[in-house]
Design a protein around this motif. Structure first.
Motif, PDB file in Angstrom:
ATOM      1  N   LEU A 281       0.604  -1.131  -0.021  1.00 33.13           N
ATOM      2  CA  LEU A 281       0.146   0.061   0.055  1.00 33.13           C
ATOM      3  C   LEU A 281       0.748   1.284   0.153  1.00 33.13           C
ATOM      4  O   LEU A 281       0.456   1.977  -0.619  1.00 33.13           O
TER       5      LEU A 281
ATOM      6  N   ALA B 152       2.223   1.923  -3.395  1.00 31.16           N
ATOM      7  CA  ALA B 152       1.030   2.429  -4.346  1.00 31.16           C
ATOM      8  C   ALA B 152       0.704   3.798  -4.149  1.00 31.16           C
ATOM      9  O   ALA B 152       0.724   4.715  -4.919  1.00 31.16           O
TER      10      ALA B 152
ATOM     11  N   TYR C 211      -2.551  -1.145  -6.832  1.00 32.04           N
ATOM     12  CA  TYR C 211      -3.894  -1.393  -6.086  1.00 32.04           C
ATOM     13  C   TYR C 211      -4.627  -2.406  -6.470  1.00 32.04           C
ATOM     14  O   TYR C 211      -5.058  -3.051  -5.646  1.00 32.04           O
TER      15      TYR C 211
ATOM     16  N   CYS D  27      -7.256  -0.865   0.732  1.00 29.89           N
ATOM     17  CA  CYS D  27      -7.108  -1.110  -0.793  1.00 29.89           C
ATOM     18  C   CYS D  27      -8.156  -0.652  -1.328  1.00 29.89           C
ATOM     19  O   CYS D  27      -8.212  -0.120  -2.278  1.00 29.89           O
TER      20      CYS D  27
ATOM     21  N   TYR E  82      -9.036   3.065  -1.590  1.00 30.57           N
ATOM     22  CA  TYR E  82      -7.831   3.698  -2.363  1.00 30.57           C
ATOM     23  C   TYR E  82      -8.482   3.579  -4.091  1.00 30.57           C
ATOM     24  O   TYR E  82      -8.350   4.386  -4.918  1.00 30.57           O
TER      25      TYR E  82
ATOM     26  N   GLU F  68      -4.586   8.418   2.042  1.00 26.53           N
ATOM     27  CA  GLU F  68      -4.089   7.340   1.551  1.00 26.53           C
ATOM     28  C   GLU F  68      -3.185   6.614   2.326  1.00 26.53           C
ATOM     29  O   GLU F  68      -2.820   5.151   2.414  1.00 26.53           O
TER      30      GLU F  68
END
Length: 790
Positions: A638, A641, A657, A670, A673, A775
Motif C-alpha cells: 500500500l 502504491a 492497487y 485497498c 483507495y 491514503e
C-alpha cells in the motif's frame, strides 16, 4: 685503628737480671715469657728450668708452683704506668705512650684514594641491589634507571683507580655484574636493540671468562623479536660454550632451539630437539611440545609414542626415601614456598597431560564407517593415563569425551557419558550435574536443567557455575528477581565470574533498574575490556537512562573494534534520531542498510524519512524491498502504491492497487483507495464494483473487530537497547562456556530504537487525516516519523 699498648709488645722483656728475684722484688708487670708456668726459672737461652741452680751459687731448688722470677700483678694494681702506658720494668723505665716522641696512633684517613674507591664501590653495589629489587617489585622503569646509574658509577670507579695507580685492585666481577644487570633490564623493558648491544659488549670482553653463555640471553631477545633464525644461531653458539658436564643447562638450550624451530613451522627439526631432551632430561612442558609437533606432522604412531613419553615423566611430588609421597600437596595446611611451588608444578603437569589427551584423541585413530575414531582415541588416552596411576586425570579425559559429543551435537551420547559419573566421587558428581544442567538448558528443557542445577548446588554450595545455571533457569521462566539473586550469589562466590556479572546486568535491565545494570556491565568491562557484547550493553544502558552523549561515546569505541557492523550502525542512527540530528541518523542508517539490506527496522526508518521530506521517489525502493521481504504484509505494498500516486504516476498506482486487491480481496484500505482513484479517473463502472466490495469488506471488518482479541498487542516492544528473548541461553560448564541466557545483547541485525516499530491496528484514523481520507491510512511507521497528509 688504635691498638692496646700492652698488645704491642711480644717476646723477651729487656733489662731483666739473670738471677732469680724474691717475691718482694716481684715487678708489677706481667710475665713476658712465653714458657709454661711452673717449670722453674728460665735461662737466657729460653730453656725451661730443671730444678737445679741457675746463674749463681745461691740458687735454690724449684719448690714453688709459680715462676721463680715473676708473678702476676695484684688485681687491684694497674697494668699501665702513671702515664697510662704499659710498663714491663715496674716503673723503672720511661713511661707514656708506645712512641714517646710522637703521641697516640692516628686513625687512617678517610679521604685517601683507596678509601674513596671503596666508597664508590659500595655505592655501585647499593644501586645494583636497588635495581634488582625494583625489577622484582615490577617497577621495570625504575629498575632500568638504577641499572644505568650503577653503570655510570662503575665507570667512574675505574677512572679513579686508573688515576691513582690502583689498577691491581680493579673488581672485574663488579664490572661484569653491572653490565649484565643493565642488559637484563634493557631486555625486561623490551629495549632489545640496547640489550643486544650490551650483551655483545660483555661477550667481546676477554676478561670475562664465561661471558659466552650470555648468548642464550641474546637468543631470547631475538626470539621475543620473532627473529627465530638468529635466535637459533645464538642458542647453538651458546651450546658450544657450555661444558658437557652441565647437562641440565645444555638441554634447556636445546629446548629453546626446539621452540624456535616450532615457531618457524619446521616441526621435524623441533621434534628432533624435543626428542633429545626427553631422552636425557624429560619434563612435562617438553613432552607436551613433542606431542604438539607430532600432531602438526599428522603422524598417528608418533603421537601415541609421544603421549606415552609424556606420561612416563616423573610426577613433581615430594617423596621420601621409599618413593612414597611425603605430603598431600592439595591440603591447605602446607603454605610455605616449597609446597606452593610443588603445587604449581603438579597443576601444570595435570593441565598439560589433559590438554595433550584432548588434542590428539580425535586424531590418533581413523574413522571407519559408523565407528567414529575420536571415541576410540579418547578411550585409549583414558586407559593410558589410568595405567600410569592417574585415575583422576583419566576421569577428566572421559568427561572431555562427553564434551566432544556435545561439540558434534550427539546429545544422546553426551548424556550417556555424563551419567556414568553420577555414582563417582563428589567432585565429579558436581561437575557432571553442572554440565547436564547446561545441556538440558540448551535443549530448552528448563525443568530438567533446573533439577540438575539444584543438584549441583546441593553437592557444592560454592559452585559459581551451578549458581549461574540456576539463575539462567529462573531467567527463562521470566522470574527475573530470582535470577538476579542467583547471579548475585554466584558473584559473591567468585567475584570475577564473567558469566554471572553479565547475566546480572541483563536481569537488572529486565527489572528496569538500568543504573544497577550499568554498574554490572561497567565492572565486567574492567575485567574483560575487549568484550564487544559488554561495550554494547553499556551503551544500551546509557541510552535507556537518556544519557545519549555517553551512549554515543561507547558506541564510537565499539565501532572501532567491530567496523561495519549493521547493528551498531543502526543503534548509532537511532540515538542521533532521538537527539534530532537527522543528517547523522540518515548517514548511519544508510550505512547499516548498505551492510545488511534486509533489516526491516532500518528499511522502515529510511522509507519514512524520505516520505517525511516528500522525496517519494527515494522512498519507493525501500518500501518495495520491504514488500518483497514480507510479502504477507499488505502495508508495504500500500505504501508503494501511495508513493506512486504522490509522484503523479496514477497508472502504476492503479495497477499496484489492483494487484493488492487480487491477493487481498478483503482489505478495506485497498478498496477505499481504488474507489478514490477510479472516481478521480472517471471510471464509473469500476467505481460501482469497488463500492459494493468495499461495503462487504467493511461489514466483515466490523464483525472481526467486535470479536475479542487473543494474545498480546502487536505494538508491544522492548525498552531501548534490549531485544526479546530468542531462546538458546547460557549454561555454564567446566568445559563448555556459551553466551549468557535468553536475554542476549541486541542482535546486530535488529535496531534497538523502540520508535522504529511498525504501528498496526485496523480502523485507526490516519495521523492528521483530513477530509476525504489519507491514503497512508494505517500503514504509518510511528506518529513521530511520518507527517500528516490532507
Amino acid at each position: 685503628m688504635q691498638e692496646d699498648d700492652g698488645d704491642l709488645y711480644t717476646g723477651y722483656a729487656p733489662g731483666v737480671a739473670d738471677a732469680a728475684v724474691t717475691d718482694s722484688q716481684q715487678p708489677t708487670a706481667q710475665n713476658a715469657f712465653s714458657g709454661r708456668p711452673g717449670s722453674g726459672m728460665a735461662s737466657r737461652s729460653g730453656m725451661p728450668g730443671t730444678g737445679t741452680l741457675v746463674g749463681g751459687e745461691d740458687g735454690r731448688p724449684m719448690t714453688s708452683n709459680k715462676g721463680s722470677g715473676y708473678k702476676s700483678a695484684p688485681k687491684t694494681a694497674s697494668r699501665r704506668g702513671a702515664a697510662g702506658g704499659f710498663d714491663p720494668l715496674g716503673g723503672s723505665g720511661p713511661t707514656g705512650p708506645a712512641l714517646p716522641t710522637s703521641g697516640p696512633l692516628q686513625k687512617r684517613s678517610e679521604s685517601g684514594p683507596e678509601e674513596m674507591c671503596r666508597d664508590t664501590e659500595r655505592k655501585v653495589n647499593t644501586l645494583l641491589e636497588e635495581s634488582t629489587q625494583c625489577a622484582r617489585d615490577g617497577d621495570l622503569g625504575m629498575a632500568l634507571e638504577k641499572a644505568k646509574e650503577a653503570g655510570k658509577k662503575e665507570r667512574l670507579l675505574v677512572k679513579q683507580r686508573e688515576q691513582h695507580g690502583l689498577q691491581d685492585s680493579q673488581n672485574i666481577d663488579l664490572t661484569y655484574a653491572v653490565c649484565f644487570n643493565l642488559a637484563v633490564m634493557y631486555q625486561k623493558n623490551a629495549l632489545y636493540a640496547e640489550a643486544l648491544q650490551t650483551y655483545t659488549h660483555v661477550i667481546r670482553n676477554k676478561q670475562f671468562g664465561h661471558a659466552g653463555r650470555l648468548r642464550v640471553n641474546m637468543g631470547n631477545c631475538y626470539f621475543e623479536q620473532r627473529r627465530y633464525p638468529n635466535a637459533i644461531k645464538m642458542y647453538r653458539m651458546a651450546l658450544d660454550q657450555v661444558p658437557s658436564t652441565a647437562k641440565e643447562v645444555r638441554f634447556r638450550i636445546m629446548r629453546n632451539i626446539g621452540h624456535a624451530f616450532a615457531k618457524l613451522g619446521q616441526y621435524q627439526d623441533a621434534l628432533h630437539s624435543y626428542d633429545a631432551v626427553m631422552e636425557a632430561c624429560p619434563d612435562h612442558a617438553t613432552g607436551f611440545n613433542l606431542v604438539v609437533c607430532c600432531y602438526a606432522l599428522g603422524d598417528r604412531e608418533k603421537m601415541r609414542q609421544a603421549f606415552t613419553q609424556l606420561l612416563s615423566v616423573p610426577a613433581p611430588f615430594e617423596t621420601d626415601d621409599s618413593g612414597e609421597t611425603d605430603v598431600e600437596l592439595d591440603t591447605p595446611m602446607h603454605s610455605d614456598d616449597l609446597h606452593d611451588e610443588m603445587r604449581r608444578q603438579k597443576i601444570l603437569a595435570h593441565r598439560l597431560t589433559i590438554s595433550a589427551a584432548r588434542l590428539i584423541a580425535p586424531s590418533i585413530f581413523p574413522s571407519t564407517g559408523t565407528d567414529p575414531g575420536y571415541e576410540k582415541g579418547y578411550d585409549w588416552c583414558a586407559e593410558q593415563i589410568k595405567s600410569a596411576g592417574m585415575s583422576q586425570l583419566g576421569a577428566e579425559v572421559e568427561m572431555a569425551k562427553a564434551i566432544a559429543h556435545l561439540e558434534r551435537r550427539d546429545f544422546e551420547s553426551a548424556v550417556s557419558e555424563l551419567k556414568k559419573f553420577e555414582k563417582k566421587e563428589l567432585a565429579l558428581r558436581t561437575r557432571v550435574a553442572t554440565n547436564l544442567s547446561f545441556l538440558h538448558f540448551l535443549e530448552g528443557n528448563v525443568d530438567e536443567a533446573q533439577k540438575y542445577a539444584d543438584t549441583a548446588v546441593d553437592y557444592d554450595r560454592y559452585n559459581a557455575n551451578a549458581l549461574v545455571n540456576q539463575g539462567n533457569c529462573a531467567y527463562a521462566r521470566a522470574d527475573f528477581a530470582a535470577a538476579r539473586n542467583a547471579y548475585l550469589e554466584a558473584v559473591g562466590v567468585e567475584a570475577d565470574c564473567a558469566e554471572a556479572i553479565y547475566n546480572l546486568g541483563l536481569a537488572h535491565g529486565k527489572l528496569g533498574d538500568w543504573q544497577a545494570a550499568l554498574h554490572a556491565f561497567s565492572k565486567l568491562n574492567r575485567l574483560v575490556p575487549k568484550s564487544v557484547e559488554t561495550l554494547y550493553q553499556v551503551a544500551a544502558c546509557y541510552d535507556a537512562l537518556g544519557q545519549f552523549r555517553q551512549a554515543l561515546k561507547w558506541l564510537d569505541v565499539l565501532a572501532t573494534m567491530v567496523p561495519h557492523d549493521p547493528g551498531i550502525l543502526a543503534f548509532m542512527g537511532s540515538i542521533h534520531s532521538k537527539t534530532g540530528d537527522e543528517g547523522r541518523a540518515l548517514h548511519y542508517y544508510s550505512e547499516a542498510h548498505r551492510t545488511f539490506p534486509v533489516n526491516m527496522d532500518v528499511i522502515s526508518w529510511l522509507g519514512a524519512y524520505h516520505v517525511k521530506n516528500e522525496v517519494y521517489e527515494k522512498a519507493i525502493p525501500y518500501f518495495d524491498l520491504a514488500s518483497r521481504i514480507q510479502p504477507s504484509e499488505v502495508k508495504w505494498q500500500l505504501m508503494v502504491a501511495s508513493c506512486y500516486r504522490r509522484v503523479g504516476n496514477y497508472a502504476l498506482s492503479m495497477n499496484k492497487y489492483r494487484d493488492i486487491h487480487k491477493h487481498h480481496p478483503h482489505n478495506v484500505e485497498c478498496l477505499r483507495y481504488l474507489v478514490h482513484l477510479c472516481t478521480d479517473l472517471g471510471l464509473k463502472e469500476e467505481v460501482h464494483e469497488y463500492v459494493v466490495k468495499l461495503r462487504k469488506a467493511e461489514r466483515l471488518a466490523a464483525e472481526v473487530a467486535a470479536a475479542p482479541a487473543d494474545g498480546p498487542g502487536a505494538g508491544e516492544f522492548m525498552p531501548a537497547g534490549w531485544s526479546e528473548d530468542r531462546g538458546g541461553g547460557a549454561g555454564l560448564s567446566d568445559f563448555a562456556m556459551t553466551a549468557p541466557p535468553a536475554a542476549e545483547p541486541p542482535s546486530p541485525f535488529q535496531a534497538p530504537h523502540k520508535e522504529q516499530r511498525l504501528a498496526s491496528g485496523a480502523g485507526e484514523p490516519a495521523p492528521g487525516g483530513g477530509g476525504g481520507g489519507d491514503e497512508w491510512g494505517n500503514e504509518v511507521l510511528g506518529d513521530d516519523l511520518l507527517p500528516g497528509f490532507d
